[in-house]
Design an enzyme around this catalytic site. Structure first.
Site, PDB file in Angstrom:
ATOM      1  N   LYS A   1      24.485   1.504  21.416  1.00 47.59           N
ATOM      2  CA  LYS A   1      23.786   0.245  21.668  1.00 47.59           C
ATOM      3  C   LYS A   1      22.454   0.237  20.921  1.00 47.59           C
ATOM      4  CE  LYS A   1      21.721  -2.597  25.292  1.00 47.59           C
ATOM      5  NZ  LYS A   1      21.391  -2.727  26.725  1.00 47.59           N
TER       6      LYS A   1
ATOM      7  N   ASN B   1      33.323 -16.906  18.369  1.00 49.84           N
ATOM      8  CA  ASN B   1      33.242 -18.362  18.406  1.00 49.84           C
ATOM      9  C   ASN B   1      33.880 -18.870  19.695  1.00 49.84           C
ATOM     10  OD1 ASN B   1      36.211 -18.815  17.835  1.00 49.84           O
ATOM     11  ND2 ASN B   1      35.623 -17.781  15.930  1.00 49.84           N
TER      12      ASN B   1
ATOM     13  N   PHE C   1      44.709 -24.412   9.583  1.00 50.55           N
ATOM     14  CA  PHE C   1      43.922 -25.324  10.403  1.00 50.55           C
ATOM     15  C   PHE C   1      42.516 -25.435   9.821  1.00 50.55           C
ATOM     16  CE2 PHE C   1      47.375 -25.251  13.187  1.00 50.55           C
ATOM     17  CZ  PHE C   1      47.177 -26.138  14.233  1.00 50.55           C
TER      18      PHE C   1
ATOM     19  N   LYS D   1      40.968 -27.495   1.052  1.00 49.59           N
ATOM     20  CA  LYS D   1      41.575 -26.305   1.653  1.00 49.59           C
ATOM     21  C   LYS D   1      43.065 -26.258   1.357  1.00 49.59           C
ATOM     22  CE  LYS D   1      41.115 -23.648   5.922  1.00 49.59           C
ATOM     23  NZ  LYS D   1      40.528 -23.630   7.294  1.00 49.59           N
TER      24      LYS D   1
ATOM     25  N   LYS E   1      43.977 -22.949  -0.740  1.00 47.53           N
ATOM     26  CA  LYS E   1      44.711 -21.929   0.020  1.00 47.53           C
ATOM     27  C   LYS E   1      46.213 -21.948  -0.258  1.00 47.53           C
ATOM     28  CE  LYS E   1      40.755 -20.991   1.853  1.00 47.53           C
ATOM     29  NZ  LYS E   1      40.404 -20.974   3.260  1.00 47.53           N
TER      30      LYS E   1
ATOM     31  N   ASP F   1      34.172 -15.813   9.673  1.00 43.62           N
ATOM     32  CA  ASP F   1      33.996 -15.766   8.219  1.00 43.62           C
ATOM     33  C   ASP F   1      33.146 -14.577   7.787  1.00 43.62           C
ATOM     34  OD1 ASP F   1      35.440 -18.133   7.738  1.00 43.62           O
ATOM     35  OD2 ASP F   1      33.693 -19.355   8.254  1.00 43.62           O
TER      36      ASP F   1
END
Length: 407
Positions: free
Chosen positions: A290, A211, A324, A338, A342, A280
């Protein structure tokens, strides 16, 4: 503030060793406990007996001279100290420390040290100005070492310039000021684990899933926690920024690696700040070769990675847990869910689509959702200032918990 503080004085070989003897005496007079390590070269200027008489402690000179079978001397000394001072510090010893060389009692002890380390250089003016010495000092600064700059004046070699070991009286005052300031730090004695950056989930040796996280927010939090006196463990995915000086840096690649490192530290942590943008999902199959392109479309089957924040919440035993939430819609709804799911104490939420709040920026716009039910919206500000506000919230929580956290 020096009374009963444990100061390990490492004395290396230069004419300024005589000042180290005076420094030992003044620190003891101020109430400090002082133990001394002498290098082999330092012994040629002043004998160990002098420092033993002044410090009222055994003087250490040889890594292999283990007088107490119950401990390893250099590890025991490293663990004992509240502050380690290398004075005088020669160019040779500075170079060894910068290179991680451990070939005598001083360098071996310093490699094992977790206490603050101060370096007080003393050498010829041209030696001090040499690019190699400057580079080595810069490396030590990156490790979090602090420096007592040499003063200018007449040097033993006959030159006049910068290179004299600072006067013992001035060093004592600097140490006194350090301990005064240290008492004011909010996280002294606490262990803070910060995760930062992205993870990379391997498809094959040349491809991965990741990301846009740059690690800037996590690194700012690690730096601020360190400034507040914490022992900081920074668990970071691949990023392109330099780590703050003085933190314990652990580099990882995958979500699984990050999970394992965080779990290793969790029982020793007082605070965990989960800033990392952990993938995730990961490829179900990771190839060692490869994968060649073929005609038509390709499909990669993905499986869930471990939810690190969820696992931490389930295993929490008094730690302050901060998560976060990077969202693109329904910010409050998702952040509150959350927070509960959590078992976190604070969720720091931001809309990454907002100008000035996305990945890679130097600013952020966040809202703090706390277990107490309070919500604090912060305006756009630098990530450094956001980090300061988050650390303030964490220290407030620790105080509400009696200041103990998991300690």
């Amino acid at each position: 503030m020096i009374f009963d503080k444990k100061i390990l004085l490492c004395v290396t070989g230069g004419i300024a060793v005589y000042k180290a003897a005076a420094l030992t005496s003044k620190l003891v007079q101020a109430g400090a406990q002082v133990k001394v390590i002498l290098s082999e070269s330092a012994e040629k200027f002043v004998s160990p007996l002098t420092f033993q008489a002044l410090s009222r402690h055994e003087v250490f000179t040889d890594t292999f001279d283990e007088k107490n079978p119950q401990v390893i001397a250099h590890i025991d000394l490293a663990d004992w100290a509240d502050l380690i001072l290398v004075a005088p510090a020669t160019a040779n010893t500075i170079a060894k420390l910068a290179g991680g060389i451990a070939d005598n009692m001083i360098t071996t002890t310093l490699l094992a040290a977790t206490a603050p380390v101060w370096i007080a250089p003393a050498m010829n003016v041209h030696m001090y100005d040499h690019p190699a010495v400057k580079n080595n000092l810069a490396i030590l600064a990156g490790y979090g070492y602090q420096f007592i700059e040499p003063s200018e004046g007449y040097l033993a070699c006959g030159y006049v310039g910068k290179g004299r070991l600072e006067e013992p009286e001035k060093i004592v005052e600097l140490i006194r000021a350090f301990f005064v300031n240290d008492e004011r730090k909010q996280l002294t004695g606490k262990t803070v684990v910060v995760t930062a950056g992205p993870t990379r989930e391997k498809i094959d040796p040349v491809r991965f899933i990741s990301n846009h996280s740059t690690g800037k927010m996590g690194y700012a939090l690690a730096e601020e926690a360190k400034k507040q006196g914490a022992h900081v463990v920074l668990v970071t995915g691949p990023v392109q920024i330099a780590a703050p000086g003085g933190v314990e840096l652990v580099k990882v690649e995958s979500a699984e690696e990050m999970f394992n490192v965080v779990m290793e530290w969790y029982d020793k942590a007082d605070v965990v700040i989960k800033t990392a943008a952990v993938a995730d999902y990961r490829p179900k199959i990771s190839y060692d070769h490869k994968v060649k392109k073929q005609a038509g479309d390709a499909t990669i089957e993905l499986v869930r990675t471990k939810d690190i924040l969820f696992e931490l919440g389930q295993r929490k035993k008094g730690q302050v847990l901060v998560g976060f939430a990077a969202e693109t819609e329904n910010l409050e709804e998702y952040a509150r869910k959350k927070l509960t799911k959590k078992n976190a104490d604070i969720i720091v939420a931001n809309n990454v689509k907002s100008a000035g709040a996305g990945f890679g920026t130097d600013t952020n716009i966040v809202t703090l959702f706390k277990r107490s039910g309070t919500v604090t919206e912060l305006p756009i500000m630098s990530k450094i200032d956001v980090a300061k506000r988050i650390i303030e919230e964490i220290t407030s929580l620790l105080k509400d918990m009696g200041g103990n956290g998991n300690s």
